[in-house]
Design a protein around this motif. Structure first.
Motif, PDB file in Angstrom:
ATOM      1  N   SER A  57      -1.814   2.045   7.004  1.00  0.00           N
ATOM      2  CA  SER A  57      -0.597   1.677   6.016  1.00  0.00           C
ATOM      3  C   SER A  57       0.572   2.756   6.349  1.00  0.00           C
ATOM      4  O   SER A  57       1.322   2.873   5.540  1.00  0.00           O
ATOM      5  CB  SER A  57      -0.789   1.633   4.565  1.00  0.00           C
ATOM      6  N   GLU A  74      -9.506   1.277   5.506  1.00  0.00           N
ATOM      7  CA  GLU A  74      -8.557   0.597   6.461  1.00  0.00           C
ATOM      8  C   GLU A  74      -7.413   0.341   5.668  1.00  0.00           C
ATOM      9  O   GLU A  74      -6.270   0.628   6.304  1.00  0.00           O
ATOM     10  CB  GLU A  74      -9.277  -0.749   6.793  1.00  0.00           C
ATOM     11  N   MET A  75      -7.356   0.212   4.383  1.00  0.00           N
ATOM     12  CA  MET A  75      -6.083  -0.124   3.690  1.00  0.00           C
ATOM     13  C   MET A  75      -5.098   1.202   3.681  1.00  0.00           C
ATOM     14  O   MET A  75      -3.800   1.164   4.031  1.00  0.00           O
ATOM     15  CB  MET A  75      -6.586  -0.252   2.294  1.00  0.00           C
ATOM     16  N   GLU A  87      -9.872   3.841  -5.154  1.00  0.00           N
ATOM     17  CA  GLU A  87      -9.819   3.463  -3.727  1.00  0.00           C
ATOM     18  C   GLU A  87      -9.305   4.429  -2.997  1.00  0.00           C
ATOM     19  O   GLU A  87      -9.691   4.705  -1.940  1.00  0.00           O
ATOM     20  CB  GLU A  87      -9.194   2.028  -3.545  1.00  0.00           C
ATOM     21  N   ILE A 108       1.109  -1.272  -0.136  1.00  0.00           N
ATOM     22  CA  ILE A 108      -0.158   0.012  -0.134  1.00  0.00           C
ATOM     23  C   ILE A 108       0.818   1.086   0.061  1.00  0.00           C
ATOM     24  O   ILE A 108       0.679   2.079  -0.669  1.00  0.00           O
ATOM     25  CB  ILE A 108      -1.008  -0.129   1.081  1.00  0.00           C
ATOM     26  N   ASP A 113      -6.533   1.593  -8.014  1.00  0.00           N
ATOM     27  CA  ASP A 113      -5.855   2.170  -6.803  1.00  0.00           C
ATOM     28  C   ASP A 113      -6.091   3.480  -6.756  1.00  0.00           C
ATOM     29  O   ASP A 113      -6.450   3.858  -5.553  1.00  0.00           O
ATOM     30  CB  ASP A 113      -4.355   2.028  -7.340  1.00  0.00           C
ATOM     31  N   TYR A 130     -12.828  -1.482   3.374  1.00  0.00           N
ATOM     32  CA  TYR A 130     -11.306  -2.097   3.092  1.00  0.00           C
ATOM     33  C   TYR A 130     -10.476  -1.014   2.645  1.00  0.00           C
ATOM     34  O   TYR A 130      -9.439  -0.766   3.094  1.00  0.00           O
ATOM     35  CB  TYR A 130     -11.548  -3.247   2.241  1.00  0.00           C
ATOM     36  N   SER A 131     -11.045  -0.261   1.750  1.00  0.00           N
ATOM     37  CA  SER A 131     -10.253   0.907   1.053  1.00  0.00           C
ATOM     38  C   SER A 131      -9.941   2.083   2.180  1.00  0.00           C
ATOM     39  O   SER A 131      -8.698   2.405   2.201  1.00  0.00           O
ATOM     40  CB  SER A 131     -11.159   1.750   0.090  1.00  0.00           C
TER      41      SER A 131
END
Length: 152
Positions: free
Chosen positions: A112, A107-108, A52, A6, A49, A104-105
């Protein structure tokens, strides 16, 4: 994205002078915590990418105003349409699409060690007005959820 971390994805997006791609893609938005079976479809001129990252950025910006507020897919789509050149569409009859889980996006990019505010091309002026509208509408419908310090 499969072979990149990420952090590498973040750095790649950060270097872009223009986030839009030449190809329009179809995205299906969902949220891990959403029990609603409704499909939310968006046409957008971004890679997966970048899309998101934009969705994560929108959620982060709203959380600055009200940390406990969880944006709906419709609200995120309204921001995408008004600020990022996207369009809400009906379910496509044929063709491929990308499934984007908003949780998810978020949290990703959150977990990171990245700071989406560093990506100047992702910033948009005026989104706060929409966030205020969403949060106030929520508290109007659910006044018991309003934090005590702001309930006057």
């Amino acid at each position: 994205m499969a072979n990149q971390t990420i952090k590498e994805i973040f750095e790649s997006i950060k270097k872009k002078k223009n986030l839009q791609s030449k190809t329009t893609r179809i995205f299906k938005l969902n949220h891990a915590a959403d029990e609603n079976e409704t499909d939310y479809w968006v046409s957008a001129p971004y890679t997966l990418d970048v899309f998101e990252a934009i969705c994560a950025h929108i959620q982060f910006e709203c959380e600055k105003m009200e940390v406990s507020y969880d944006m709906s897919q419709d609200e995120i789509i309204e921001i995408l349409e008004n600020f990022y050149g996207c369009k809400k569409i009906e379910r496509p009859k044929i063709g491929s699409y990308f499934n984007v889980d908003l949780y998810y996006s978020r949290e990703m990019f959150c977990g990171s060690n990245t700071n989406l505010e560093e990506i100047k091309t992702i910033q948009r002026i005026g989104m706060d007005d929409y966030f205020k509208k969403y949060v106030e509408e929520f508290y109007r419908l659910y006044p018991k959820w309003r934090p005590k310090e702001t309930n006057k």
